[in-house]
Write a protein that holds these residues in place. Structure first.
Motif, mmCIF file in Angstrom:
data_model
loop_
_atom_site.group_PDB
_atom_site.id
_atom_site.type_symbol
_atom_site.label_atom_id
_atom_site.label_comp_id
_atom_site.label_asym_id
_atom_site.label_seq_id
_atom_site.Cartn_x
_atom_site.Cartn_y
_atom_site.Cartn_z
ATOM 1 N N LYS A 60 0.819 -1.221 0.000
ATOM 2 C CA LYS A 60 0.000 0.000 0.000
ATOM 3 C C LYS A 60 0.850 1.268 0.000
ATOM 4 C CE LYS A 60 -3.682 -2.421 2.255
ATOM 5 N NZ LYS A 60 -5.058 -2.352 2.165
ATOM 6 N N VAL A 61 2.062 1.169 -0.502
ATOM 7 C CA VAL A 61 2.985 2.301 -0.515
ATOM 8 C C VAL A 61 2.471 3.460 -1.373
ATOM 9 C CG1 VAL A 61 4.433 1.475 -2.419
ATOM 10 C CG2 VAL A 61 5.427 2.920 -0.657
ATOM 11 N N LEU A 62 1.619 3.177 -2.358
ATOM 12 C CA LEU A 62 1.122 4.237 -3.243
ATOM 13 C C LEU A 62 -0.134 4.932 -2.718
ATOM 14 C CD1 LEU A 62 1.588 2.468 -6.699
ATOM 15 C CD2 LEU A 62 3.110 4.119 -5.584
ATOM 16 N N ILE A 63 -0.832 4.306 -1.787
ATOM 17 C CA ILE A 63 -2.089 4.868 -1.278
ATOM 18 C C ILE A 63 -1.838 6.245 -0.660
ATOM 19 C CG2 ILE A 63 -4.002 4.542 0.364
ATOM 20 C CD1 ILE A 63 -3.980 2.519 -1.997
ATOM 21 N N GLY A 64 -2.644 7.226 -1.103
ATOM 22 C CA GLY A 64 -2.541 8.589 -0.577
ATOM 23 C C GLY A 64 -1.571 9.479 -1.330
ATOM 24 N N LYS A 65 -0.818 8.924 -2.250
ATOM 25 C CA LYS A 65 0.148 9.735 -3.009
ATOM 26 C C LYS A 65 -0.557 10.512 -4.120
ATOM 27 C CE LYS A 65 4.392 7.146 -2.205
ATOM 28 N NZ LYS A 65 4.859 8.035 -1.179
ATOM 29 N N THR A 66 0.034 11.628 -4.511
ATOM 30 C CA THR A 66 -0.471 12.423 -5.625
ATOM 31 C C THR A 66 0.049 11.846 -6.936
ATOM 32 O OG1 THR A 66 1.436 13.907 -5.655
ATOM 33 C CG2 THR A 66 -0.415 14.524 -4.209
ATOM 34 N N TYR A 67 -0.498 12.330 -8.037
ATOM 35 C CA TYR A 67 -0.054 11.896 -9.363
ATOM 36 C C TYR A 67 1.446 12.136 -9.534
ATOM 37 C CZ TYR A 67 0.519 11.907 -14.422
ATOM 38 O OH TYR A 67 0.958 11.663 -15.701
ATOM 39 N N GLN A 68 1.902 13.327 -9.175
ATOM 40 C CA GLN A 68 3.320 13.661 -9.332
ATOM 41 C C GLN A 68 4.211 12.747 -8.492
ATOM 42 O OE1 GLN A 68 4.828 15.478 -11.545
ATOM 43 N NE2 GLN A 68 2.858 16.025 -12.433
ATOM 44 N N GLU A 69 3.785 12.419 -7.298
ATOM 45 C CA GLU A 69 4.563 11.517 -6.440
ATOM 46 C C GLU A 69 4.656 10.119 -7.056
ATOM 47 O OE1 GLU A 69 3.804 13.292 -1.963
ATOM 48 O OE2 GLU A 69 2.195 12.125 -2.912
ATOM 49 N N VAL A 70 3.558 9.659 -7.651
ATOM 50 C CA VAL A 70 3.557 8.337 -8.288
ATOM 51 C C VAL A 70 4.475 8.336 -9.501
ATOM 52 C CG1 VAL A 70 2.149 6.654 -9.552
ATOM 53 C CG2 VAL A 70 1.282 7.676 -7.441
ATOM 54 N N ILE A 71 4.386 9.366 -10.337
ATOM 55 C CA ILE A 71 5.231 9.457 -11.531
ATOM 56 C C ILE A 71 6.696 9.556 -11.139
ATOM 57 C CG2 ILE A 71 5.786 10.856 -13.578
ATOM 58 C CD1 ILE A 71 3.172 9.179 -13.750
ATOM 59 N N GLN A 72 6.979 10.275 -10.084
ATOM 60 C CA GLN A 72 8.363 10.387 -9.612
ATOM 61 C C GLN A 72 8.888 9.019 -9.160
ATOM 62 O OE1 GLN A 72 8.905 12.986 -6.235
ATOM 63 N NE2 GLN A 72 11.055 13.315 -6.739
ATOM 64 N N LEU A 73 8.046 8.232 -8.523
ATOM 65 C CA LEU A 73 8.447 6.929 -8.013
ATOM 66 C C LEU A 73 8.506 5.856 -9.109
ATOM 67 C CD1 LEU A 73 9.112 5.457 -5.324
ATOM 68 C CD2 LEU A 73 6.691 4.880 -5.185
ATOM 69 N N LEU A 74 7.487 5.827 -10.001
ATOM 70 C CA LEU A 74 7.366 4.755 -10.982
ATOM 71 C C LEU A 74 7.787 5.135 -12.402
ATOM 72 C CD1 LEU A 74 3.897 3.252 -9.971
ATOM 73 C CD2 LEU A 74 6.172 2.604 -9.178
ATOM 74 N N GLY A 75 7.950 6.406 -12.667
ATOM 75 C CA GLY A 75 8.253 6.835 -14.034
ATOM 76 C C GLY A 75 6.963 7.066 -14.809
ATOM 77 N N GLU A 76 7.110 7.435 -16.061
ATOM 78 C CA GLU A 76 5.947 7.777 -16.889
ATOM 79 C C GLU A 76 5.016 6.583 -17.071
ATOM 80 O OE1 GLU A 76 3.610 10.423 -18.215
ATOM 81 O OE2 GLU A 76 5.588 11.028 -17.535
ATOM 82 N N LYS A 77 3.727 6.859 -17.053
ATOM 83 C CA LYS A 77 2.689 5.823 -17.163
ATOM 84 C C LYS A 77 2.598 5.298 -18.594
ATOM 85 C CE LYS A 77 -0.220 9.608 -18.164
ATOM 86 N NZ LYS A 77 0.855 10.489 -18.509
ATOM 87 N N ASP A 78 1.969 4.122 -18.738
ATOM 88 C CA ASP A 78 1.725 3.556 -20.064
ATOM 89 C C ASP A 78 0.355 3.962 -20.594
ATOM 90 O OD1 ASP A 78 4.187 2.178 -20.206
ATOM 91 O OD2 ASP A 78 3.377 0.580 -18.970
ATOM 92 N N LEU A 79 -0.653 4.042 -19.711
ATOM 93 C CA LEU A 79 -2.025 4.367 -20.117
ATOM 94 C C LEU A 79 -2.660 5.321 -19.122
ATOM 95 C CD1 LEU A 79 -3.081 0.710 -20.867
ATOM 96 C CD2 LEU A 79 -2.673 2.452 -22.577
ATOM 97 N N TYR A 80 -3.641 6.095 -19.615
ATOM 98 C CA TYR A 80 -4.363 7.055 -18.787
ATOM 99 C C TYR A 80 -5.839 6.981 -19.149
ATOM 100 C CZ TYR A 80 -5.982 11.609 -17.091
ATOM 101 O OH TYR A 80 -6.667 12.606 -16.451
ATOM 102 N N ARG A 81 -6.706 6.879 -18.141
ATOM 103 C CA ARG A 81 -8.161 6.859 -18.378
ATOM 104 C C ARG A 81 -8.829 7.810 -17.394
ATOM 105 N NH1 ARG A 81 -8.066 1.195 -17.487
ATOM 106 N NH2 ARG A 81 -9.248 1.670 -15.643
ATOM 107 N N GLU A 82 -9.642 8.713 -17.937
ATOM 108 C CA GLU A 82 -10.444 9.567 -17.059
ATOM 109 C C GLU A 82 -11.713 8.829 -16.695
ATOM 110 O OE1 GLU A 82 -11.038 13.628 -17.611
ATOM 111 O OE2 GLU A 82 -9.119 13.948 -18.593
ATOM 112 N N GLN A 83 -12.199 9.085 -15.505
ATOM 113 C CA GLN A 83 -13.438 8.457 -15.073
ATOM 114 C C GLN A 83 -14.607 9.340 -15.451
ATOM 115 O OE1 GLN A 83 -12.816 7.501 -10.977
ATOM 116 N NE2 GLN A 83 -11.093 6.180 -11.458
ATOM 117 N N GLU A 84 -15.759 8.715 -15.641
ATOM 118 C CA GLU A 84 -16.943 9.410 -16.147
ATOM 119 C C GLU A 84 -17.341 10.612 -15.303
ATOM 120 O OE1 GLU A 84 -20.172 6.752 -16.947
ATOM 121 O OE2 GLU A 84 -18.812 5.263 -17.763
ATOM 122 N N ASN A 85 -17.189 10.515 -13.995
ATOM 123 C CA ASN A 85 -17.649 11.599 -13.122
ATOM 124 C C ASN A 85 -16.570 12.646 -12.892
ATOM 125 O OD1 ASN A 85 -15.963 10.007 -11.620
ATOM 126 N ND2 ASN A 85 -17.232 9.990 -9.796
#
Length: 113
Positions: free
Chosen positions: A42-67
């Motif tokens: 659960k190391v990623l829980i509560g992190k912001t997008y920038q924190e995740v990208i800094q830790l894991l690098g650039e994402k492969d896919l992105y999906r916006e949710q309907e709401n």
């Protein structure tokens, strides 16, 4: 005997190793071995997008949710491809999905699609 066979099969198809950010970014083919540790720790829980990208690098896919509110982009999912699904004959990819709610990671899961 059947239980023993399934145990060895599980260890073969789902080997695990501890998450290492350098290795994650450098060796994309080895990500599948670290992904379960990312989920269970659960190391990623509560992190912001920038924190995740800094830790894991650039994402492969992105999906916006309907709401999602388009201008704010606070509810979305990013994914990292982990390789082929652990089946005998598989054309699907295994993915690490990181779901953001209100701008922070709420859920991390592994799935095949």
């Amino acid at each position: 005997l059947l239980l023993l066979m399934f145990t060895f099969w599980g260890l073969y198809w789902f080997p695990k190793s501890r998450f290492n950010a350098k290795q994650w970014k450098k060796e994309e083919n080895e990500r599948k071995y670290q992904a379960s540790n990312l989920v269970s720790s659960k190391v990623l829980i509560g992190k912001t997008y920038q924190e995740v990208i800094q830790l894991l690098g650039e994402k492969d896919l992105y999906r916006e949710q309907e709401n999602n509110v388009p201008a704010k982009r606070v509810n979305f999912t990013i994914e990292y491809i982990l390789g082929n699904c652990p089946d005998f004959i598989s054309i699907d990819f295994q993915r690490l999905a990181i779901e953001f709610k209100n701008g922070k990671v709420e859920k991390v899961d592994i799935y095949c699609n």
